[in-house]
Scaffold this motif. Structure first.
Motif, PDB file in Angstrom:
ATOM      1  N   GLY A   1     -10.147   3.335  -3.140  1.00 27.17           N
ATOM      2  CA  GLY A   1      -9.366   3.148  -1.927  1.00 27.17           C
ATOM      3  C   GLY A   1     -10.227   2.873  -0.708  1.00 27.17           C
TER       4      GLY A   1
ATOM      5  N   TYR B   1       1.453   0.533  -4.563  1.00 25.81           N
ATOM      6  CA  TYR B   1       0.772   1.823  -4.562  1.00 25.81           C
ATOM      7  C   TYR B   1       1.764   2.905  -4.136  1.00 25.81           C
TER       8      TYR B   1
ATOM      9  N   SER C   1      -1.686   6.696  -5.848  1.00 24.58           N
ATOM     10  CA  SER C   1      -2.767   6.965  -4.898  1.00 24.58           C
ATOM     11  C   SER C   1      -2.962   8.462  -4.688  1.00 24.58           C
TER      12      SER C   1
ATOM     13  N   GLU D   1      -5.482   5.140  -7.677  1.00 22.09           N
ATOM     14  CA  GLU D   1      -6.348   4.775  -6.563  1.00 22.09           C
ATOM     15  C   GLU D   1      -7.037   6.054  -6.087  1.00 22.09           C
TER      16      GLU D   1
ATOM     17  N   VAL E   1       0.290   1.631  -8.997  1.00 24.03           N
ATOM     18  CA  VAL E   1      -0.933   2.420  -8.860  1.00 24.03           C
ATOM     19  C   VAL E   1      -0.576   3.702  -8.122  1.00 24.03           C
TER      20      VAL E   1
ATOM     21  N   ARG F   1      -3.382  -6.529   1.003  1.00 25.32           N
ATOM     22  CA  ARG F   1      -2.566  -5.309   1.069  1.00 25.32           C
ATOM     23  C   ARG F   1      -1.715  -5.295   2.329  1.00 25.32           C
TER      24      ARG F   1
ATOM     25  N   GLY G   1       0.817  -1.210   0.000  1.00 24.54           N
ATOM     26  CA  GLY G   1       0.000   0.000   0.000  1.00 24.54           C
ATOM     27  C   GLY G   1       0.849   1.258   0.000  1.00 24.54           C
ATOM     28  N   PRO G   2       0.241   2.417  -0.229  1.00 26.72           N
ATOM     29  CA  PRO G   2       0.984   3.680  -0.200  1.00 26.72           C
ATOM     30  C   PRO G   2       1.591   3.899   1.179  1.00 26.72           C
TER      31      PRO G   2
END
Length: 286
Positions: free
Chosen positions: A113, A33, A67, A93, A65, A244, A6-7
């Motif tokens: 998201g 992300y 975000s 996202e 991706v 994630r 994830g970010p």
């Protein structure tokens, strides 16, 4: 099961992120992300840096991706969001409805998201019609809730949809226009000088009895404990195709293998999984 990184939710120095994304590129993660999702003032890394990391990760075979912010607060941020979404080479996202609107206007596919409030299959179907191709379930929902939403969605919509679940890390529970980290240091948000960079794993907020209740991360309130579904991989893979991982330290990349159908992973003491089992999130289901 595919694994997504994830970010980065915490404010790390660019040099630290350089090393981190180099390690991610060499990992077995399938999806990565990138982008600032918490606070628009956090500019230790620029969009040019994120694009450079994206090229590195794409060359390593990852799906990248980009975000967007979870809380868009001004016309300037809307303009910046529009410029960001003009990038045609990456999937986005959308972490708030402003991003959904902009991406749908541009007829771009996007990921929904976990901060977007989607709690039934009808809402998800509407977002699919606007261009959503993947949904990251809100972190407080359970396995049973996800199964019900999937069934409802498939009954009213035949557009393809991927389902992703936040499976490891401090849970992002809420955002506010106020900055709690700045308040802790008794400074104004507008002149905070990014004090959150002093806490690259967040600032702990304990209850009066010493329980780690929350983790403060600028304007974001997170869980006090690490959420970890490594021992729920069987039920997770039944309803989702992507797990994630939200890192708070570089060593968290070791959890990638735990979600690639590894049945022998052990949840460390102090990690929780309550929400997945429809109980209080800070509890552990046996």
């Amino acid at each position: 099961m595919n694994v997504a990184i994830g970010p980065m939710l915490f404010l790390w120095q660019k040099s630290q992120l350089d090393t981190f994304y180099h390690d991610v590129a060499n990992s077995n993660a399938d999806i990565v992300y990138l982008g600032e999702t918490v606070c628009a003032k956090r500019r230790l890394s620029r969009i040019e840096d994120y694009l450079a990391w994206s090229h590195q990760l794409i060359e390593a075979g990852k799906q990248v991706v980009l975000s967007t912010l979870t809380l868009v607060e001004s016309p300037l941020q809307i303009r910046e969001l529009k410029r960001l979404c003009d990038n045609q080479s990456l999937l986005f996202e959308a972490n708030d409805i402003a991003a959904v609107h902009i991406l749908s206007e541009r007829k771009r596919p996007f990921v929904i998201g976990p901060a977007v409030n989607v709690y039934n299959g009808y809402a998800l179907a509407k977002l699919a019609q606007l261009g959503a191709i993947r949904w990251v379930m809100p972190v407080e929902l359970s396995r049973d809730w996800l199964a019900a939403i999937k069934q409802e969605y498939q009954a009213v919509c035949d557009l393809p949809m991927e389902f992703e679940v936040f499976s490891y890390g401090y849970l992002p529970l809420a955002v506010s226009a106020r900055c709690f980290t700045a308040r802790h240091y008794d400074v104004a948000k507008d002149s905070c000088e990014l004090v959150c960079q002093q806490h690259p794993e967040g600032l702990k907020a304990n209850s009066q009895d010493g329980t780690e209740l929350f983790t403060l991360n600028g304007i974001q309130t997170m869980s006090g404990q690490i959420y970890n579904l490594c021992q729920d991989i069987n039920t997770l893979s039944e309803v989702a195709s992507i797990a994630r991982i939200s890192a708070h330290q570089s060593q968290d990349l070791q959890w990638i293998t735990a979600f690639m159908d590894d049945k022998n992973s052990i949840r460390p003491e102090g990690h929780v999984n309550g929400f997945w089992h429809r109980i209080a999130g800070m509890h552990v289901a046996s």
